[in-house]
Design a protein around this motif. Structure first.
Motif, short mmCIF file in Angstrom:
data_model
loop_
_atom_site.label_atom_id
_atom_site.label_comp_id
_atom_site.label_asym_id
_atom_site.label_seq_id
_atom_site.Cartn_x
_atom_site.Cartn_y
_atom_site.Cartn_z
N ILE A 79 -38.13 -39.75 33.45
CA ILE A 79 -38.77 -39.03 32.34
C ILE A 79 -38.96 -40.02 31.18
CG2 ILE A 79 -37.86 -36.73 32.97
CD1 ILE A 79 -35.76 -37.09 30.71
N PRO A 80 -39.96 -39.77 30.32
CA PRO A 80 -40.17 -40.72 29.24
C PRO A 80 -39.02 -40.74 28.23
CG PRO A 80 -41.60 -38.81 28.98
CD PRO A 80 -40.91 -38.65 30.30
N GLY A 81 -38.89 -41.82 27.53
CA GLY A 81 -37.83 -41.94 26.52
C GLY A 81 -36.99 -43.17 26.72
N ASP A 96 -30.29 -35.42 18.19
CA ASP A 96 -30.05 -34.98 19.57
C ASP A 96 -28.79 -34.11 19.64
OD1 ASP A 96 -32.26 -36.34 20.27
OD2 ASP A 96 -31.24 -38.02 21.23
N TYR A 120 -37.56 -35.62 12.35
CA TYR A 120 -38.71 -36.19 13.08
C TYR A 120 -39.90 -36.36 12.15
CZ TYR A 120 -36.65 -35.94 17.67
OH TYR A 120 -35.87 -36.16 18.74
N ARG A 169 -47.93 -35.16 18.75
CA ARG A 169 -49.18 -34.95 19.48
C ARG A 169 -49.41 -33.47 19.77
NH1 ARG A 169 -48.52 -39.57 23.88
NH2 ARG A 169 -50.01 -38.35 25.04
N TRP A 170 -48.33 -32.75 20.04
CA TRP A 170 -48.47 -31.32 20.34
C TRP A 170 -49.10 -30.59 19.16
CZ3 TRP A 170 -42.89 -30.03 22.48
CH2 TRP A 170 -42.74 -30.64 23.71
N ASN A 189 -41.08 -42.58 13.96
CA ASN A 189 -42.27 -43.42 13.91
C ASN A 189 -43.55 -42.78 14.44
OD1 ASN A 189 -41.78 -43.29 16.58
ND2 ASN A 189 -41.16 -45.43 16.81
N GLN A 246 -33.91 -40.96 31.74
CA GLN A 246 -34.72 -41.84 30.88
C GLN A 246 -34.47 -43.30 31.25
OE1 GLN A 246 -34.65 -40.88 26.57
NE2 GLN A 246 -33.84 -38.90 27.20
N ASN A 260 -44.13 -41.74 17.50
CA ASN A 260 -44.35 -41.90 18.94
C ASN A 260 -43.97 -40.63 19.71
OD1 ASN A 260 -45.48 -44.33 19.78
ND2 ASN A 260 -43.65 -45.40 19.09
N GLN A 261 -43.25 -39.74 19.02
CA GLN A 261 -42.77 -38.54 19.71
C GLN A 261 -43.93 -37.62 20.07
OE1 GLN A 261 -41.06 -40.05 17.23
NE2 GLN A 261 -39.57 -40.63 18.78
N TYR A 262 -43.78 -36.98 21.22
CA TYR A 262 -44.80 -36.04 21.68
C TYR A 262 -44.97 -34.90 20.68
CZ TYR A 262 -44.84 -38.39 26.15
OH TYR A 262 -44.99 -39.32 27.13
N PHE A 263 -43.87 -34.56 19.99
CA PHE A 263 -43.84 -33.56 18.95
C PHE A 263 -45.08 -33.65 18.04
CE2 PHE A 263 -42.32 -32.64 14.59
CZ PHE A 263 -41.73 -31.41 14.75
#
Lengths: 254, 139
Positions: free
Chosen positions: B102-104, B56, B21, B33-34, B26, B97, B28-31
Motif C-alpha cells: 500500500i502507498p506510504g 496517526d 494535515y 486530492r479527494w 506537504n 507500506q 502529498n496526502q491523498y486527503f
C-alpha cells in the motif's frame, strides 16, 4: 444474539470507515531517493604555458541544436553550462589566449571580435529515443483519485558534438570537427506517480540519476576528444586563411 | 454524557488530525486530492513527532474509542478483541507500506504510537493488572 451481531457489524463498519480515513492520510506515491549530485567535470591531462600558442580564441558557450525539448531542464542544462566552463579551462591548458566565454555570439563585442583570431562554438546535437517501454497507467479500482502514471522505459541517447571555428568578423566557418556521442541505452523507471504528460519526467530520481550518470560518462569522453582536437599547431595553420578572409571582407566593404 | 464522549474522544481527535494535515503536511496526502484542496504553507514549526506520529495515534485513538462506544455496555471481552483487531490492522498497515503493498512510508515510531494508544485505551477501561488486583483485594 441478534444485538451482538449488530455490534459486530457496527465495529466492522467502523474499521472500514477508519481505513478509508487512513488511506487519506498516507502520502501518495512520491520519490524517496535523492537526486544524485552532478559530476560534469573534466581536468585537462597537461597544462601548456599560458598564451604559448600565440592564438586568440573567442569562446561562445555550447548550445543545443534544433528543438531539443529538454535543453532547459536539469541535467541537460548543467551538461551544457559545465561544458562551456571546461572547454574554457581546456583551451587555456592548451596555451591559447581566450576571450569570453560568451553566452551567445551576439554577446561578443566588436573589440573582442577584432582581438580574436577565431571564435569557437560547440553545437550539441542530442537525440533521446524511447526504444522500449513508456508510460503506464495504474488504476486504483477502489479510490479513483489514487490512480497514477509511471514511466518505465529504455532510452537511447545518440547524437554528436560539433566544434566549429569561425572567423570572427565575417562569421565564416573555417574549421569543424565532430565528436559522436556514444550510443547508450539507459533503463529508467519513475519512483513517483505522475499525470501522463507525454514527456519524459527527468525530475524523477529514477530517471534523473541514470541519465545524469550516462551524461557524465559522455562528458568525460567527449571533452577528452575535444582536448585532442584543439591542437595549437593545427589552429596556427588557420591564421593565413583568417588574414585572407579579413582582407577580402575589407575590400568588399570598401 | 454520550455526546460529550463522542465529541471529545471520537470527533475531536479526528478533527485535530485533519487540521494537522491541512496546516502542516506537504500536500502529498491523498486527503488533499479527494477534496481538491491546496495545502497551505506551514504557519509555524511543529516537531515531526506531532506532525507525523501523533496524528496517526489520534486516528487509532478515535477508532478504539468508537469501538468502545459500540461495546461499552455489552461485552468487554469482545470490545478488547476488537481493540486487538483494530490495532493489528494499524500495525500491519505499517508493514504493508514497508513492503510497498500500500502507498506510504514505513515509520517504526508509528508502530510504537499505535501500541501506546492501545495501552492507553486498555488502561482507561481498567484493563491493568494493578486495578484488577486492587478490585480483587477489596472484594
Amino acid at each position: 444474539m441478534k444485538k451482538n451481531y449488530q455490534l459486530h457489524f457496527a465495529s466492522a463498519l467502523t474499521l472500514v470507515v477508519f481505513a478509508f480515513l487512513f488511506f487519506g492520510s498516507v502520502a501518495s506515491r512520491k520519490a524517496t531517493t535523492p537526486l544524485a549530485p552532478l559530476t560534469f567535470d573534466y581536468s585537462p591531462p597537461s597544462n601548456a604555458l599560458p598564451g604559448s600558442a600565440k592564438f586568440t580564441i573567442a569562446l561562445v558557450n555550447p548550445s543545443y541544436t534544433g528543438n531539443f525539448a529538454y535543453a532547459s531542464q536539469s541535467p541537460f542544462k548543467e551538461f551544457r553550462h559545465s561544458m562551456g566552463d571546461d572547454i574554457n579551462e581546456l583551451l587555456i591548458a592548451r596555451g591559447f589566449n581566450l576571450k569570453g566565454p560568451f553566452e551567445t555570439w551576439d554577446n561578443m563585442l566588436y573589440s573582442d571580435k577584432q582581438q580574436s583570431d577565431v571564435a569557437i562554438t560547440v553545437e550539441i546535437d542530442m537525440n533521446i529515443q524511447e526504444t522500449s517501454g513508456g508510460w503506464r497507467y495504474h488504476q486504483d479500482v477502489v479510490i479513483a483519485a489514487n490512480s497514477y502514471n509511471s514511466y518505465n522505459a529504455t532510452l537511447n541517447f545518440n547524437g554528436k558534438l560539433t566544434i566549429v571555428a569561425m572567423e570572427t568578423t565575417s562569421r565564416q566557418k573555417i574549421w569543424s570537427k565532430s565528436v559522436s556521442l556514444p550510443q547508450n541505452g539507459v533503463a529508467v523507471a519513475t519512483e513517483a506517480g505522475y499525470p501522463n504528460t507525454g514527456i519524459i519526467p527527468f525530475t524523477d530520481p529514477g530517471v534523473y540519476n541514470p541519465v545524469s550518470k550516462t551524461l557524465s560518462e559522455f562528458y568525460k569522453s567527449t571533452l577528452g576528444q575535444i582536448y585532442a582536437y584543439m591542437e595549437p599547431q593545427e589552429m596556427l595553420t588557420l591564421k593565413d586563411q583568417i588574414i585572407q578572409i579579413r582582407k577580402n571582407s575589407t575590400i568588399q566593404s570598401k | 454524557m454520550k455526546s460529550k464522549f463522542i465529541l471529545f474522544h471520537i470527533i475531536l481527535p479526528l478533527v485535530n488530525g485533519g487540521a494537522t494535515y491541512l496546516f502542516f503536511r506537504n500536500g502529498n496526502q491523498y486527503f488533499f486530492r479527494w477534496f481538491h484542496m491546496q495545502p497551505s504553507e506551514e504557519p509555524f514549526y511543529i516537531p515531526s513527532i506531532i506532525k507525523y506520529n501523533l496524528v496517526d495515534g489520534l486516528w487509532l485513538y478515535s477508532l478504539l474509542k468508537t469501538i468502545e462506544f459500540i461495546w461499552k455496555k455489552d461485552s468487554r471481552t469482545k470490545m478488547f478483541a476488537w481493540f486487538g483487531i483494530a490495532t493489528t490492522i494499524a500495525v500491519m498497515s505499517e508493514w504493508l507500506q514497508k513492503w510497498k503493498i500500500i502507498p506510504g512510508t514505513f515509520d517504526r515510531v508509528d508502530v510504537v504510537t499505535y501500541l501506546l494508544v492501545l495501552c492507553l485505551c486498555l488502561y482507561q477501561n481498567k484493563f491493568n493488572p494493578y486495578t484488577l488486583t486492587l478490585k480483587t483485594n477489596l472484594q
